[in-house]
Design a protein around this motif. Structure first.
Motif, mmCIF file in Angstrom:
data_model
loop_
_atom_site.group_PDB
_atom_site.id
_atom_site.type_symbol
_atom_site.label_atom_id
_atom_site.label_comp_id
_atom_site.label_asym_id
_atom_site.label_seq_id
_atom_site.Cartn_x
_atom_site.Cartn_y
_atom_site.Cartn_z
ATOM 1 N N GLU A 60 -0.243 -2.567 -7.450
ATOM 2 C CA GLU A 60 -1.317 -2.630 -6.464
ATOM 3 C C GLU A 60 -0.774 -2.916 -5.080
ATOM 4 O OE1 GLU A 60 -4.169 -5.362 -7.979
ATOM 5 O OE2 GLU A 60 -4.529 -4.164 -9.765
ATOM 6 N N GLY A 61 -0.512 -4.150 -4.763
ATOM 7 C CA GLY A 61 -0.080 -4.505 -3.424
ATOM 8 C C GLY A 61 1.415 -4.355 -3.209
ATOM 9 N N ALA A 62 2.158 -4.080 -4.269
ATOM 10 C CA ALA A 62 3.615 -4.033 -4.163
ATOM 11 C C ALA A 62 4.152 -2.678 -3.710
ATOM 12 C CB ALA A 62 4.243 -4.397 -5.502
ATOM 13 N N LEU A 63 3.331 -1.671 -3.665
ATOM 14 C CA LEU A 63 3.828 -0.333 -3.322
ATOM 15 C C LEU A 63 4.509 -0.269 -1.960
ATOM 16 C CD1 LEU A 63 1.064 1.966 -4.814
ATOM 17 C CD2 LEU A 63 3.433 1.752 -5.529
ATOM 18 N N PRO A 64 3.904 -0.782 -0.887
ATOM 19 C CA PRO A 64 4.600 -0.710 0.400
ATOM 20 C C PRO A 64 5.921 -1.491 0.408
ATOM 21 C CG PRO A 64 2.287 -1.263 0.738
ATOM 22 C CD PRO A 64 2.539 -1.306 -0.728
ATOM 23 N N VAL A 65 5.944 -2.626 -0.291
ATOM 24 C CA VAL A 65 7.174 -3.423 -0.347
ATOM 25 C C VAL A 65 8.265 -2.652 -1.078
ATOM 26 C CG1 VAL A 65 8.188 -5.548 -1.249
ATOM 27 C CG2 VAL A 65 5.914 -5.594 -0.224
ATOM 28 N N GLN A 66 7.919 -2.043 -2.201
ATOM 29 C CA GLN A 66 8.910 -1.307 -2.973
ATOM 30 C C GLN A 66 9.403 -0.072 -2.211
ATOM 31 O OE1 GLN A 66 6.604 -1.812 -6.928
ATOM 32 N NE2 GLN A 66 8.718 -1.300 -7.448
ATOM 33 N N ILE A 67 8.512 0.638 -1.580
ATOM 34 C CA ILE A 67 8.919 1.798 -0.787
ATOM 35 C C ILE A 67 9.808 1.337 0.372
ATOM 36 C CG2 ILE A 67 8.069 3.636 0.735
ATOM 37 C CD1 ILE A 67 5.635 3.835 -1.199
ATOM 38 N N ALA A 93 21.654 -10.511 1.761
ATOM 39 C CA ALA A 93 20.422 -11.300 1.867
ATOM 40 C C ALA A 93 19.248 -10.590 1.191
ATOM 41 C CB ALA A 93 20.096 -11.564 3.338
ATOM 42 N N LEU A 94 19.134 -9.282 1.406
ATOM 43 C CA LEU A 94 18.062 -8.529 0.757
ATOM 44 C C LEU A 94 18.260 -8.469 -0.750
ATOM 45 C CD1 LEU A 94 17.434 -5.608 3.257
ATOM 46 C CD2 LEU A 94 15.940 -7.531 2.736
ATOM 47 N N ALA A 95 19.506 -8.456 -1.199
ATOM 48 C CA ALA A 95 19.783 -8.445 -2.629
ATOM 49 C C ALA A 95 19.314 -9.742 -3.291
ATOM 50 C CB ALA A 95 21.276 -8.225 -2.872
ATOM 51 N N ALA A 99 16.457 -9.781 -6.072
ATOM 52 C CA ALA A 99 16.747 -10.395 -7.374
ATOM 53 C C ALA A 99 15.650 -11.397 -7.742
ATOM 54 C CB ALA A 99 18.113 -11.075 -7.345
ATOM 55 N N ILE A 100 15.176 -12.149 -6.773
ATOM 56 C CA ILE A 100 14.086 -13.103 -7.037
ATOM 57 C C ILE A 100 12.818 -12.358 -7.434
ATOM 58 C CG2 ILE A 100 12.563 -14.817 -5.979
ATOM 59 C CD1 ILE A 100 15.041 -15.670 -4.287
ATOM 60 N N PHE A 101 12.486 -11.297 -6.692
ATOM 61 C CA PHE A 101 11.309 -10.487 -7.026
ATOM 62 C C PHE A 101 11.436 -9.910 -8.433
ATOM 63 C CE2 PHE A 101 10.234 -9.298 -2.342
ATOM 64 C CZ PHE A 101 9.605 -10.519 -2.190
ATOM 65 N N ALA A 102 12.617 -9.422 -8.788
ATOM 66 C CA ALA A 102 12.824 -8.810 -10.095
ATOM 67 C C ALA A 102 12.720 -9.845 -11.214
ATOM 68 C CB ALA A 102 14.180 -8.109 -10.145
ATOM 69 N N LEU A 103 13.247 -11.049 -10.970
ATOM 70 C CA LEU A 103 13.131 -12.115 -11.975
ATOM 71 C C LEU A 103 11.679 -12.491 -12.242
ATOM 72 C CD1 LEU A 103 16.038 -14.606 -11.221
ATOM 73 C CD2 LEU A 103 15.562 -13.442 -13.379
ATOM 74 N N VAL A 104 10.868 -12.458 -11.209
ATOM 75 C CA VAL A 104 9.456 -12.800 -11.364
ATOM 76 C C VAL A 104 8.676 -11.641 -11.980
ATOM 77 C CG1 VAL A 104 7.348 -13.347 -10.081
ATOM 78 C CG2 VAL A 104 9.492 -14.475 -9.496
ATOM 79 N N GLY A 125 7.436 -1.727 -21.292
ATOM 80 C CA GLY A 125 8.654 -2.405 -21.744
ATOM 81 C C GLY A 125 9.893 -1.833 -21.074
ATOM 82 N N LEU A 126 9.923 -0.517 -20.908
ATOM 83 C CA LEU A 126 11.044 0.127 -20.221
ATOM 84 C C LEU A 126 11.080 -0.279 -18.749
ATOM 85 C CD1 LEU A 126 13.403 2.149 -20.195
ATOM 86 C CD2 LEU A 126 11.711 3.935 -19.714
ATOM 87 N N LEU A 127 9.918 -0.331 -18.121
ATOM 88 C CA LEU A 127 9.861 -0.761 -16.720
ATOM 89 C C LEU A 127 10.303 -2.219 -16.581
ATOM 90 C CD1 LEU A 127 6.559 0.936 -15.516
ATOM 91 C CD2 LEU A 127 8.899 1.576 -14.948
ATOM 92 N N GLY A 128 9.961 -3.057 -17.566
ATOM 93 C CA GLY A 128 10.409 -4.443 -17.555
ATOM 94 C C GLY A 128 11.918 -4.539 -17.690
ATOM 95 N N LEU A 129 12.493 -3.712 -18.565
ATOM 96 C CA LEU A 129 13.942 -3.708 -18.730
ATOM 97 C C LEU A 129 14.642 -3.251 -17.452
ATOM 98 C CD1 LEU A 129 16.436 -3.965 -20.576
ATOM 99 C CD2 LEU A 129 16.085 -1.565 -21.171
ATOM 100 N N ILE A 130 14.137 -2.192 -16.835
ATOM 101 C CA ILE A 130 14.733 -1.696 -15.589
ATOM 102 C C ILE A 130 14.616 -2.750 -14.493
ATOM 103 C CG2 ILE A 130 14.516 0.045 -13.769
ATOM 104 C CD1 ILE A 130 13.675 2.034 -15.967
ATOM 105 N N THR A 131 13.474 -3.413 -14.440
ATOM 106 C CA THR A 131 13.274 -4.455 -13.434
ATOM 107 C C THR A 131 14.255 -5.605 -13.631
ATOM 108 O OG1 THR A 131 10.939 -3.876 -13.274
ATOM 109 C CG2 THR A 131 11.579 -6.013 -12.406
ATOM 110 N N LEU A 132 14.466 -6.007 -14.874
ATOM 111 C CA LEU A 132 15.412 -7.089 -15.128
ATOM 112 C C LEU A 132 16.859 -6.644 -14.930
ATOM 113 C CD1 LEU A 132 13.772 -8.939 -18.145
ATOM 114 C CD2 LEU A 132 13.857 -9.637 -15.751
#
Length: 162
Positions: A60-67, A93-95, A99-104, A125-132
């Motif tokens: 939802e709100g994460a699309l602009p951040v991810q792009i 610094a961005l990494a 990493a914090i965003f991905a952990l959450v 589940g695949l998206l969770g694995l890729i995120t982690l």
């Protein structure tokens, strides 16, 4: 080799006979570090793109951040490929932030893999694995970016041609 040509820049205006070289850029370990940093930044952008496209319908709100992360990481990779040492601390610094965003966000994808939740285009589940997977990748970005920063990509030596 083409990379060896990039370490010499033409003489500056008003200084005829002066050739500026970057001696640290010719070292194989420095070239390997630069290639690794560029590869890690592009790989990060690719993984974030997969998560963005695969989860587009439920994000939802994460699309602009991810792009934004995808664009910024590709720009950082471009400048790192051009021997710009100044992007390395920014990448580190961005990494850490990513990493914090991905952990959450990683465990939240696994929670979506149950009935009652809207399902994304890719398996949650695949998206969770890729995120982690982004977490260790970001730790590598930090490590190699700081290694590149210490290598002195910006050191210039003036040489006078006779």
């Amino acid at each position: 080799m083409v990379m060896g040509l990039m370490s010499t820049v033409p003489a500056r205006e008003g200084q005829p006979g002066v050739v500026i070289t970057h001696p640290n850029r010719d070292k194989p370990v420095v070239q390997a570090t630069r290639a690794t940093v560029v590869l890690l930044l592009v790989a990060t952008a690719a993984l974030v793109l997969i998560v963005t496209v695969g989860g587009w319908s439920v994000l939802e709100g994460a699309l602009p951040v991810q792009i934004g992360f995808i664009i910024v990481y590709l720009v950082l990779a471009f400048y790192a490929a051009r021997w710009n040492r100044g992007v390395l601390p920014v990448a580190a610094a961005l990494a850490v932030l990513l990493a914090i965003f991905a952990l959450v966000a990683g465990p939240a994808w696994f929670q979506r893999d149950k009935s009652g939740f809207a399902q994304p285009a890719l398996n949650a589940g695949l998206l969770g694995l890729i995120t982690l997977l982004l977490v260790p990748l970001q730790l590598l970005v930090v490590a190699f970016a700081m290694r590149g920063f210490k290598q002195g990509w910006n050191v210039e030596v003036e040489r006078h041609d006779p």
